[in-house]
Design a protein around this motif. Structure first.
Motif, PDB file in Angstrom:
ATOM      1  N   LEU A 348      44.167  46.204  48.294  1.00  0.00           N
ATOM      2  CA  LEU A 348      42.713  46.131  48.376  1.00  0.00           C
ATOM      3  C   LEU A 348      42.046  47.007  47.324  1.00  0.00           C
ATOM      4  O   LEU A 348      40.848  46.943  47.119  1.00  0.00           O
ATOM      5  CB  LEU A 348      42.220  46.505  49.781  1.00  0.00           C
ATOM      6  N   PHE A 349      42.822  47.852  46.631  1.00  0.00           N
ATOM      7  CA  PHE A 349      42.262  48.662  45.559  1.00  0.00           C
ATOM      8  C   PHE A 349      42.351  47.958  44.209  1.00  0.00           C
ATOM      9  O   PHE A 349      41.971  48.513  43.188  1.00  0.00           O
ATOM     10  CB  PHE A 349      42.969  50.018  45.481  1.00  0.00           C
ATOM     11  N   ALA A 350      42.880  46.727  44.199  1.00  0.00           N
ATOM     12  CA  ALA A 350      42.910  45.942  42.964  1.00  0.00           C
ATOM     13  C   ALA A 350      41.629  45.116  42.871  1.00  0.00           C
ATOM     14  O   ALA A 350      40.910  44.926  43.848  1.00  0.00           O
ATOM     15  CB  ALA A 350      44.129  45.026  42.954  1.00  0.00           C
ATOM     16  N   LEU A 351      41.361  44.635  41.676  1.00  0.00           N
ATOM     17  CA  LEU A 351      40.259  43.702  41.461  1.00  0.00           C
ATOM     18  C   LEU A 351      40.829  42.343  41.080  1.00  0.00           C
ATOM     19  O   LEU A 351      41.918  42.256  40.514  1.00  0.00           O
ATOM     20  CB  LEU A 351      39.360  44.193  40.318  1.00  0.00           C
ATOM     21  N   SER A 352      40.076  41.312  41.365  1.00  0.00           N
ATOM     22  CA  SER A 352      40.471  39.975  40.946  1.00  0.00           C
ATOM     23  C   SER A 352      39.448  39.464  39.937  1.00  0.00           C
ATOM     24  O   SER A 352      38.246  39.453  40.204  1.00  0.00           O
ATOM     25  CB  SER A 352      40.530  39.029  42.149  1.00  0.00           C
ATOM     26  N   LEU A 353      39.956  39.057  38.772  1.00  0.00           N
ATOM     27  CA  LEU A 353      39.100  38.541  37.713  1.00  0.00           C
ATOM     28  C   LEU A 353      39.728  37.272  37.153  1.00  0.00           C
ATOM     29  O   LEU A 353      40.849  37.314  36.634  1.00  0.00           O
ATOM     30  CB  LEU A 353      38.923  39.592  36.613  1.00  0.00           C
ATOM     31  N   TYR A 354      39.064  36.147  37.322  1.00  0.00           N
ATOM     32  CA  TYR A 354      39.601  34.848  36.911  1.00  0.00           C
ATOM     33  C   TYR A 354      40.977  34.592  37.518  1.00  0.00           C
ATOM     34  O   TYR A 354      41.835  33.959  36.929  1.00  0.00           O
ATOM     35  CB  TYR A 354      39.673  34.752  35.380  1.00  0.00           C
ATOM     36  N   GLY A 355      41.181  35.137  38.726  1.00  0.00           N
ATOM     37  CA  GLY A 355      42.448  34.939  39.419  1.00  0.00           C
ATOM     38  C   GLY A 355      43.511  35.945  39.066  1.00  0.00           C
ATOM     39  O   GLY A 355      44.592  35.931  39.652  1.00  0.00           O
ATOM     40  N   ALA A 356      43.275  36.843  38.112  1.00  0.00           N
ATOM     41  CA  ALA A 356      44.252  37.866  37.740  1.00  0.00           C
ATOM     42  C   ALA A 356      43.970  39.155  38.507  1.00  0.00           C
ATOM     43  O   ALA A 356      42.806  39.538  38.677  1.00  0.00           O
ATOM     44  CB  ALA A 356      44.199  38.135  36.238  1.00  0.00           C
ATOM     45  N   ASN A 357      45.022  39.816  38.980  1.00  0.00           N
ATOM     46  CA  ASN A 357      44.871  41.099  39.649  1.00  0.00           C
ATOM     47  C   ASN A 357      44.872  42.221  38.620  1.00  0.00           C
ATOM     48  O   ASN A 357      45.740  42.283  37.744  1.00  0.00           O
ATOM     49  CB  ASN A 357      46.016  41.326  40.640  1.00  0.00           C
ATOM     50  N   VAL A 358      43.895  43.110  38.724  1.00  0.00           N
ATOM     51  CA  VAL A 358      43.796  44.264  37.832  1.00  0.00           C
ATOM     52  C   VAL A 358      43.987  45.512  38.685  1.00  0.00           C
ATOM     53  O   VAL A 358      43.263  45.724  39.662  1.00  0.00           O
ATOM     54  CB  VAL A 358      42.420  44.314  37.127  1.00  0.00           C
ATOM     55  N   TYR A 359      44.956  46.346  38.307  1.00  0.00           N
ATOM     56  CA  TYR A 359      45.325  47.492  39.121  1.00  0.00           C
ATOM     57  C   TYR A 359      44.806  48.800  38.520  1.00  0.00           C
ATOM     58  O   TYR A 359      44.811  48.982  37.294  1.00  0.00           O
ATOM     59  CB  TYR A 359      46.842  47.563  39.281  1.00  0.00           C
ATOM     60  N   ASN A 476      42.104  29.437  41.836  1.00  0.00           N
ATOM     61  CA  ASN A 476      40.889  30.239  41.753  1.00  0.00           C
ATOM     62  C   ASN A 476      40.291  30.206  40.361  1.00  0.00           C
ATOM     63  O   ASN A 476      39.080  30.292  40.191  1.00  0.00           O
ATOM     64  CB  ASN A 476      41.207  31.704  42.125  1.00  0.00           C
ATOM     65  N   GLN A 477      41.161  30.101  39.361  1.00  0.00           N
ATOM     66  CA  GLN A 477      40.656  30.066  37.998  1.00  0.00           C
ATOM     67  C   GLN A 477      39.736  28.862  37.805  1.00  0.00           C
ATOM     68  O   GLN A 477      38.739  28.955  37.107  1.00  0.00           O
ATOM     69  CB  GLN A 477      41.822  30.031  37.022  1.00  0.00           C
ATOM     70  N   VAL A 478      40.090  27.781  38.444  1.00  0.00           N
ATOM     71  CA  VAL A 478      39.273  26.569  38.315  1.00  0.00           C
ATOM     72  C   VAL A 478      37.979  26.732  39.089  1.00  0.00           C
ATOM     73  O   VAL A 478      36.913  26.325  38.645  1.00  0.00           O
ATOM     74  CB  VAL A 478      40.063  25.339  38.819  1.00  0.00           C
TER      75      VAL A 478
END
Length: 481
Positions: A348-359, A476-478
């Motif tokens: 839950l501390f990650a972000l989702s951007l265009y379907g990619a997880n950013v840690y 999700n990207q779509v």
């Protein structure tokens, strides 16, 4: 399975049976999952449900989650990092093994039974579990032979430094215990104030966050520590169940070796990310890992059976870790043979951007770059800058004392992108090239909007509840604009 492993398995199977019979909420929970509580005979029951905060802790009254309310001796409050703080009662049974991780670190690694040690608790005090829990455990060590002088200034940099200046010289070694970014704040502020950390034989105990070996090296160099394996240790602790696992010289040395060999992390941990690697007492805690998620079974005022905090990671006994290390070309594991647990932190501390997880640890790694690290505290906030085309935004806290020119926001953004390029393949694949470079925003220390003092720092503003499979990411990207 060895005799020891069979004994441990029997112990936790008996525990699951007891909880099913004695804890009203757990009996109801089992029935709601189609299980007769009286039929539970082993922890490995084929259909034994998993617990989490929403499905169990928030779904049943506290009184029903306890064996007996008369067992409650103290109430602690969680940090609320998932959005809402929780009250956790503690019973005398909790204290039996509570001090063991501290004993392993403070006495075992730092040799506080032979060296007069000034232990300074830098965790917040009050009803938050970190400070009071640590104080109780250190007091128990002092009562049982460790040569400890304990100070409790809490998370106040000036108060901590006053203790260091007035009492540090009288002890053979000084231990700071706190959250990683706060410990770094103390070290940096002390250096600026003229404290010569090298004279104090510093030892550092961290809890609450995943950090890199580059960060450990940086903090060690600034505090005069030349042997990270024997002078630092991280703890895996939660308000739900206290301190669960701990770093040892074995795990630190192994983690540093893995970090230095390309591809070793994927072989050992099945991930390109570097987790915290710790050991634990299997007679006090029982860990399982399923689908990359950690589950805990442990006793306490609120007994927990297959409970998850939301942490991702894995578990291995010494033999299995030996095999993973050999396959990675690390060599034979030496030292402590206690079982291993590793954790990447909460999804839950990650972000989702265009379907990619950013840690968060990837951004943290960028801020440790030589041309940036002396100008920032290491604290930052990730968020998605919404707009016609969403983009990663990183807000960075500048250090109070600046040497030379402050790095530009452009340099910070480019360095973060370089770290993402090197450590996050899905970011480079899923995020359109035109918006891959994040926006960087540099804020003064203690900025009230992003870096308020006196509270536990949060690194993200839009948490991601769960990791998704690659198929979901593409979908999700779509769907995303």
């Amino acid at each position: 399975m060895s005799h020891i492993e069979k004994d441990r398995s029997s112990r936790w199977s008996a525990f699951a049976h007891e909880v099913a019979a004695e804890v009203p909420a757990y009996a109801r929970y089992l029935r709601e999952h189609g299980i007769d509580p009286s039929a539970v005979r082993e922890l490995g029951h084929a259909r034994l449900p998993r617990m989490d905060k929403a499905a169990y802790i928030e779904a049943y009254p506290l009184v029903e989650r306890c064996r007996s309310t008369s067992d409650m001796r103290m109430i602690a409050t969680s940090s609320g990092s998932s959005g809402r703080s929780t009250l956790w009662p503690r019973a005398l049974v909790d204290e039996g093994g509570a001090s063991y991780p501290f004993e392993r670190v403070i006495k075992g690694t730092f040799q506080a039974d032979r060296k007069h040690t000034l232990a300074i608790i830098c965790f917040p005090l009050g009803n938050w579990i970190g400070g009071i829990y640590t104080l109780e455990c250190l007091q128990e060590l002092a009562r049982t032979g460790s040569l400890l002088t304990i100070a409790t200034p809490g998370n106040n940099v000036s108060a901590v430094l006053r203790v260091v200046e007035e009492l540090g010289a009288m002890a053979e070694q000084t231990v700071l215990l706190g959250y990683p970014p706060f410990i770094k704040d103390v070290i940096d502020a002390g250096r600026a104030q003229g404290i010569v950390w090298e004279r104090l034989c510093m030892r550092l105990v961290f809890a609450g966050e995943v950090f890199s070996e580059t960060w450990r090296d940086l903090v060690c160099s600034r505090s005069g520590i030349t042997s990270p394996e024997t002078s630092t240790a991280a703890l895996y602790g939660t308000s739900d169940a206290g301190v669960l696992a701990f770093e040892t010289p074995t795990t630190i040395g192994l983690r540093r070796s893995i970090d230095g060999v390309p591809g070793a992390g994927e072989e050992v941990f099945r991930s390109e990310r570097l987790p915290m690697l710790m050991q634990y007492a299997s007679e006090l805690r029982h860990f399982e890992a399923e689908e990359g998620r950690l589950f805990l079974t442990t006793d306490g005022a609120v007994p927990l059976v297959r409970y998850t905090f939301g942490d991702s990671g894995g578990v291995a006994d010494a033999a299995a870790m030996d095999a993973r290390c050999r396959a990675a070309g690390i060599g034979v594991l030496r030292g402590d043979r206690s079982p291993f647990v590793w954790l990447f932190g909460r999804d839950l501390f990650a972000l989702s951007l265009y379907g990619a997880n950013v840690y968060p640890e990837t951004v943290a790694l960028a801020l440790e770059a030589p041309d940036i690290r002396d100008h920032v505290t290491g604290k930052f906030v990730m968020e998605v800058d919404e707009g016609e085309r969403p983009r990663l935004r990183v807000v960075v806290e500048l250090a109070a004392e600046q040497s030379g020119d402050t790095p530009s926001a452009t340099l910070v953004a480019k360095t973060v992108l370089a770290a993402l390029r090197a450590n996050n393949g899905e970011y480079m694949e899923y995020v359109p090239v035109a918006v891959q470079t994040p926006r960087a925003d540099l804020r003064p220390p203690g900025d009230s909007e992003y870096f308020p003092t006196g509270v536990k720092h949060r690194y993200t503003r839009a948490p991601l509840p769960t990791l998704r499979g690659s198929a979901d990411r593409r979908e999700n990207q779509v769907e995303r604009p």
